[in-house]
Every structure is written in C-alpha cells, then in structure tokens.
Design a protein around this motif. Structure first.
Motif, PDB file in Angstrom:
ATOM      1  N   LYS A 154       5.070  -0.769  -8.306  1.00  0.00           N
ATOM      2  CA  LYS A 154       6.037   0.157  -8.900  1.00  0.00           C
ATOM      3  C   LYS A 154       7.417   0.008  -8.261  1.00  0.00           C
ATOM      4  N   SER A 155       7.453  -0.255  -6.960  1.00  0.00           N
ATOM      5  CA  SER A 155       8.731  -0.375  -6.240  1.00  0.00           C
ATOM      6  C   SER A 155       9.226  -1.820  -6.159  1.00  0.00           C
ATOM      7  N   HIS A 156       8.463  -2.767  -6.671  1.00  0.00           N
ATOM      8  CA  HIS A 156       8.820  -4.198  -6.621  1.00  0.00           C
ATOM      9  C   HIS A 156       9.156  -4.645  -5.200  1.00  0.00           C
ATOM     10  N   VAL A 157       8.292  -4.262  -4.259  1.00  0.00           N
ATOM     11  CA  VAL A 157       8.495  -4.607  -2.856  1.00  0.00           C
ATOM     12  C   VAL A 157       8.476  -6.127  -2.713  1.00  0.00           C
ATOM     13  N   ASN A 158       9.524  -6.666  -2.097  1.00  0.00           N
ATOM     14  CA  ASN A 158       9.665  -8.116  -1.920  1.00  0.00           C
ATOM     15  C   ASN A 158       9.499  -8.862  -3.243  1.00  0.00           C
ATOM     16  N   GLY A 159       9.941  -8.262  -4.337  1.00  0.00           N
ATOM     17  CA  GLY A 159       9.834  -8.886  -5.647  1.00  0.00           C
ATOM     18  C   GLY A 159       8.431  -8.858  -6.238  1.00  0.00           C
ATOM     19  N   THR A 160       7.562  -8.034  -5.678  1.00  0.00           N
ATOM     20  CA  THR A 160       6.176  -7.982  -6.113  1.00  0.00           C
ATOM     21  C   THR A 160       6.052  -7.469  -7.540  1.00  0.00           C
ATOM     22  N   THR A 161       5.350  -8.239  -8.364  1.00  0.00           N
ATOM     23  CA  THR A 161       5.003  -7.780  -9.707  1.00  0.00           C
ATOM     24  C   THR A 161       3.492  -7.737  -9.891  1.00  0.00           C
ATOM     25  N   ASP A 162       2.759  -8.357  -8.977  1.00  0.00           N
ATOM     26  CA  ASP A 162       1.300  -8.319  -8.991  1.00  0.00           C
ATOM     27  C   ASP A 162       0.828  -7.497  -7.794  1.00  0.00           C
ATOM     28  N   ARG A 163      -0.385  -7.039  -7.869  1.00  0.00           N
ATOM     29  CA  ARG A 163      -0.967  -6.252  -6.779  1.00  0.00           C
ATOM     30  C   ARG A 163      -1.223  -7.182  -5.593  1.00  0.00           C
ATOM     31  N   PRO A 164      -0.539  -6.976  -4.457  1.00  0.00           N
ATOM     32  CA  PRO A 164      -0.604  -7.941  -3.357  1.00  0.00           C
ATOM     33  C   PRO A 164      -1.899  -7.926  -2.548  1.00  0.00           C
ATOM     34  N   LEU A 165      -2.616  -6.818  -2.568  1.00  0.00           N
ATOM     35  CA  LEU A 165      -3.832  -6.715  -1.749  1.00  0.00           C
ATOM     36  C   LEU A 165      -5.089  -6.823  -2.597  1.00  0.00           C
ATOM     37  N   ALA A 166      -6.069  -7.549  -2.081  1.00  0.00           N
ATOM     38  CA  ALA A 166      -7.395  -7.509  -2.688  1.00  0.00           C
ATOM     39  C   ALA A 166      -7.967  -6.122  -2.414  1.00  0.00           C
ATOM     40  N   GLU A 167      -8.467  -5.463  -3.430  1.00  0.00           N
ATOM     41  CA  GLU A 167      -9.061  -4.142  -3.254  1.00  0.00           C
ATOM     42  C   GLU A 167     -10.547  -4.345  -2.969  1.00  0.00           C
ATOM     43  N   ASP A 168     -10.802  -4.874  -1.767  1.00  0.00           N
ATOM     44  CA  ASP A 168     -12.151  -5.286  -1.369  1.00  0.00           C
ATOM     45  C   ASP A 168     -12.798  -4.340  -0.357  1.00  0.00           C
ATOM     46  N   ALA A 169     -12.111  -3.251  -0.008  1.00  0.00           N
ATOM     47  CA  ALA A 169     -12.631  -2.236   0.915  1.00  0.00           C
ATOM     48  C   ALA A 169     -12.804  -2.747   2.341  1.00  0.00           C
ATOM     49  N   VAL A 170     -12.117  -3.835   2.687  1.00  0.00           N
ATOM     50  CA  VAL A 170     -12.156  -4.388   4.038  1.00  0.00           C
ATOM     51  C   VAL A 170     -10.740  -4.293   4.609  1.00  0.00           C
ATOM     52  N   PHE A 171     -10.604  -3.567   5.719  1.00  0.00           N
ATOM     53  CA  PHE A 171      -9.287  -3.393   6.333  1.00  0.00           C
ATOM     54  C   PHE A 171      -9.040  -4.554   7.284  1.00  0.00           C
ATOM     55  N   GLY A 172      -8.359  -5.561   6.772  1.00  0.00           N
ATOM     56  CA  GLY A 172      -8.062  -6.736   7.576  1.00  0.00           C
ATOM     57  C   GLY A 172      -6.582  -6.835   7.885  1.00  0.00           C
ATOM     58  N   ASN A 173      -6.173  -7.993   8.338  1.00  0.00           N
ATOM     59  CA  ASN A 173      -4.798  -8.240   8.758  1.00  0.00           C
ATOM     60  C   ASN A 173      -3.802  -8.023   7.611  1.00  0.00           C
ATOM     61  N   GLU A 174      -4.153  -8.477   6.417  1.00  0.00           N
ATOM     62  CA  GLU A 174      -3.232  -8.339   5.282  1.00  0.00           C
ATOM     63  C   GLU A 174      -3.036  -6.870   4.908  1.00  0.00           C
ATOM     64  N   THR A 175      -4.100  -6.102   4.923  1.00  0.00           N
ATOM     65  CA  THR A 175      -3.977  -4.667   4.636  1.00  0.00           C
ATOM     66  C   THR A 175      -3.130  -3.994   5.715  1.00  0.00           C
ATOM     67  N   ALA A 176      -3.357  -4.338   6.978  1.00  0.00           N
ATOM     68  CA  ALA A 176      -2.558  -3.768   8.075  1.00  0.00           C
ATOM     69  C   ALA A 176      -1.076  -4.111   7.898  1.00  0.00           C
TER      70      ALA A 176
END
Length: 139
Positions: free
Chosen positions: A62-84
C-alpha cells in the motif's frame, strides 16, 4: 446388559465434555498486552508470525516501500532474517518505534493491529479481528 452400558457411557462422556468445556470457558483470555513478543529466535506462535508477515506485506504494498508492488515476505509463519528486516523497515519508516530492533512487542504490534489506514486490512488487522488475538499491543 448392553442397554445399561450405553447410557452410562453417554453419561460419562457428557460429564467429561461438560467439565472440559467449563474449564475452557472459566479460564480468562489473555489480553493483547499480555501476549509474548514475536521475533527471530523466539518461541513464536506460527499464527502470530503469519499475522506479522501479512500485515507488513499489506503496508509495504500500500505504501510502495522501496518501490514495492508485490508482497515482499513469504507468509510462511516462520520468523526469519527477512521478516526481521521488514519489521525493522516498518519500525523506522512507518512506526517511529525505537529502538529499531526487529522485535514485535507492544509498541510495534499496536501499529500493526490498529493502523489499518496504513495496512488497508480491516479483516485481519483492527481491534477484535483475527490478528488482534496473536500480536501484542499496548492495550
């Protein structure tokens, strides 16, 4: 003989179910301020991690963070480095939460749950909605 065993079996089963149900309803629900923090290396509830990933994705798109138009995180329920890393971006760019540490505690959770104008998600976010039961908030 058989007819006597069936009613007793049912009575025991019903009594057991009633006691179990009573125990469930008698125990108080944890308030959102009592929920544990969510972070990499913590013993995380998978539903809580999924909620963090989902709401961060909503905000990033919604905010186009860093030009984001796709969902950047896998919604895999694992809190890893990318989620952090994305939690840290949200803390810095959206929430103004300090320290920027990648931990979803009550302050960060408050924004994830209650800033639905920035996530656009009134189904999972928002007071009393699904993720409100998994993410710690101030109130």
């Amino acid at each position: 003989m058989r007819t006597l065993r069936l009613p007793r079996f049912l009575a025991v089963g019903l009594a057991t179910a009633a006691m179990a149900g009573g125990a469930l309803f008698a125990s108080p629900n944890a308030s959102a301020s009592d929920l544990p923090n969510i972070a990499e290396g913590y013993h995380n509830n998978p539903h809580a991690v999924w909620c963090v990933q989902h709401l961060i994705n909503d905000w990033a798109v919604k905010s186009h963070v860093n030009g984001t138009t796709d969902r950047p995180l896998a919604e895999d329920a694992v809190f890893g480095n990318e989620t952090a890393n994305w939690v840290k971006k949200a803390q810095l760019l959206w929430m103004g939460v300090y320290p920027v540490d990648g931990i979803v505690g009550p302050q960060t959770g408050q924004h994830l749950i209650h800033d639905t104008n920035l996530t656009g998600d009134n189904y999972y976010g928002g007071s009393g909605h699904y993720c409100d039961g998994f993410i710690p908030t101030i109130w």
